[in-house]
Write a protein that holds these residues in place. Structure first.
Motif, short mmCIF file in Angstrom:
data_model
loop_
_atom_site.label_atom_id
_atom_site.label_comp_id
_atom_site.label_asym_id
_atom_site.label_seq_id
_atom_site.Cartn_x
_atom_site.Cartn_y
_atom_site.Cartn_z
N LEU A 1 0.83 -1.21 0.00
CA LEU A 1 0.00 0.00 0.00
C LEU A 1 0.86 1.25 0.00
O LEU A 1 0.56 2.22 -0.69
N GLU A 2 1.94 1.22 0.75
CA GLU A 2 2.84 2.36 0.79
C GLU A 2 3.59 2.51 -0.54
O GLU A 2 3.78 3.62 -1.03
N GLU A 3 4.00 1.39 -1.12
CA GLU A 3 4.72 1.43 -2.40
C GLU A 3 3.87 2.07 -3.49
O GLU A 3 4.39 2.73 -4.38
N TYR A 4 2.57 1.88 -3.42
CA TYR A 4 1.67 2.44 -4.43
C TYR A 4 1.12 3.80 -4.03
O TYR A 4 0.29 4.37 -4.71
N GLY A 5 1.59 4.32 -2.90
CA GLY A 5 1.16 5.66 -2.50
C GLY A 5 -0.22 5.70 -1.88
O GLY A 5 -0.82 6.77 -1.79
N LEU A 6 -0.74 4.56 -1.45
CA LEU A 6 -2.07 4.54 -0.84
C LEU A 6 -2.02 4.82 0.65
O LEU A 6 -3.01 5.27 1.23
N THR A 7 -0.88 4.55 1.27
CA THR A 7 -0.67 4.87 2.67
C THR A 7 0.69 5.54 2.80
O THR A 7 1.53 5.47 1.90
N GLN A 8 0.89 6.18 3.94
CA GLN A 8 2.17 6.84 4.21
C GLN A 8 2.49 6.63 5.68
O GLN A 8 1.63 6.83 6.54
N ILE A 9 3.72 6.22 5.97
CA ILE A 9 4.11 6.01 7.37
C ILE A 9 4.37 7.38 8.01
O ILE A 9 4.99 8.24 7.41
N ILE A 10 3.82 7.55 9.20
CA ILE A 10 4.02 8.83 9.90
C ILE A 10 4.89 8.64 11.14
O ILE A 10 5.19 9.60 11.83
N GLY A 11 5.29 7.39 11.41
CA GLY A 11 6.22 7.14 12.51
C GLY A 11 5.71 6.10 13.48
O GLY A 11 4.50 5.92 13.64
N ASN A 12 6.65 5.42 14.13
CA ASN A 12 6.32 4.42 15.16
C ASN A 12 5.33 3.36 14.69
O ASN A 12 4.45 2.93 15.44
N GLY A 13 5.42 2.97 13.42
CA GLY A 13 4.55 1.93 12.89
C GLY A 13 3.13 2.40 12.59
O GLY A 13 2.24 1.60 12.35
N VAL A 14 2.92 3.72 12.61
CA VAL A 14 1.58 4.28 12.35
C VAL A 14 1.53 4.78 10.91
O VAL A 14 2.44 5.47 10.45
N TYR A 15 0.47 4.42 10.21
CA TYR A 15 0.27 4.81 8.82
C TYR A 15 -0.96 5.70 8.71
O TYR A 15 -1.88 5.60 9.50
N THR A 16 -0.95 6.54 7.70
CA THR A 16 -2.13 7.33 7.36
C THR A 16 -2.51 7.01 5.92
O THR A 16 -1.66 6.62 5.12
N ILE A 17 -3.76 7.18 5.60
CA ILE A 17 -4.23 6.93 4.23
C ILE A 17 -4.07 8.22 3.43
O ILE A 17 -4.49 9.29 3.86
N THR A 18 -3.46 8.10 2.25
CA THR A 18 -3.25 9.26 1.38
C THR A 18 -4.53 9.58 0.61
O THR A 18 -5.51 8.83 0.67
N GLN A 19 -4.48 10.67 -0.14
CA GLN A 19 -5.64 11.02 -0.97
C GLN A 19 -5.92 9.92 -1.99
O GLN A 19 -7.08 9.59 -2.23
N ASP A 20 -4.87 9.36 -2.59
CA ASP A 20 -5.07 8.25 -3.53
C ASP A 20 -5.67 7.05 -2.81
O ASP A 20 -6.51 6.34 -3.37
N GLY A 21 -5.24 6.81 -1.57
CA GLY A 21 -5.80 5.72 -0.78
C GLY A 21 -7.29 5.92 -0.52
O GLY A 21 -8.08 4.98 -0.62
N GLU A 22 -7.67 7.13 -0.21
CA GLU A 22 -9.09 7.45 -0.01
C GLU A 22 -9.88 7.23 -1.30
O GLU A 22 -10.97 6.66 -1.28
N ARG A 23 -9.30 7.68 -2.41
CA ARG A 23 -9.98 7.49 -3.70
C ARG A 23 -10.15 6.01 -4.01
O ARG A 23 -11.19 5.59 -4.52
N TYR A 24 -9.12 5.22 -3.71
CA TYR A 24 -9.19 3.77 -3.93
C TYR A 24 -10.29 3.14 -3.08
O TYR A 24 -11.08 2.33 -3.56
#
Length: 62
Positions: free
Chosen positions: A3-26
């Motif tokens: 998911l991160e490789e495709y830009g759908l999520t982004q790591i924000i630190g300490n093993g926590v990820y956020t969903i990107t705009q592309d992730g939301e669209r998906y």
């Protein structure tokens, strides 16, 4: 993580990820996953070209 490789999520630190705009669209079924392959393959190719260029510059300055 794919998911991160495709830009759908982004790591924000300490093993926590956020969903990107592309992730939301998906998730909203508003983004065709097939376009992600092409987008990231193209970006990877661009990055490889840039890395080669930087290497040549740094090598020639020695």
């Amino acid at each position: 993580m794919k998911l991160e490789e495709y830009g759908l999520t982004q790591i924000i630190g300490n093993g926590v990820y956020t969903i990107t705009q592309d992730g939301e669209r998906y998730l909203q079924d508003d983004l065709d996953a097939r376009t992600l392959e092409k987008k990231w393959a193209s970006m990877h190719e661009d990055l490889s070209t840039l890395e080669s260029f930087i290497f040549r510059i740094s090598d020639s300055s020695r």
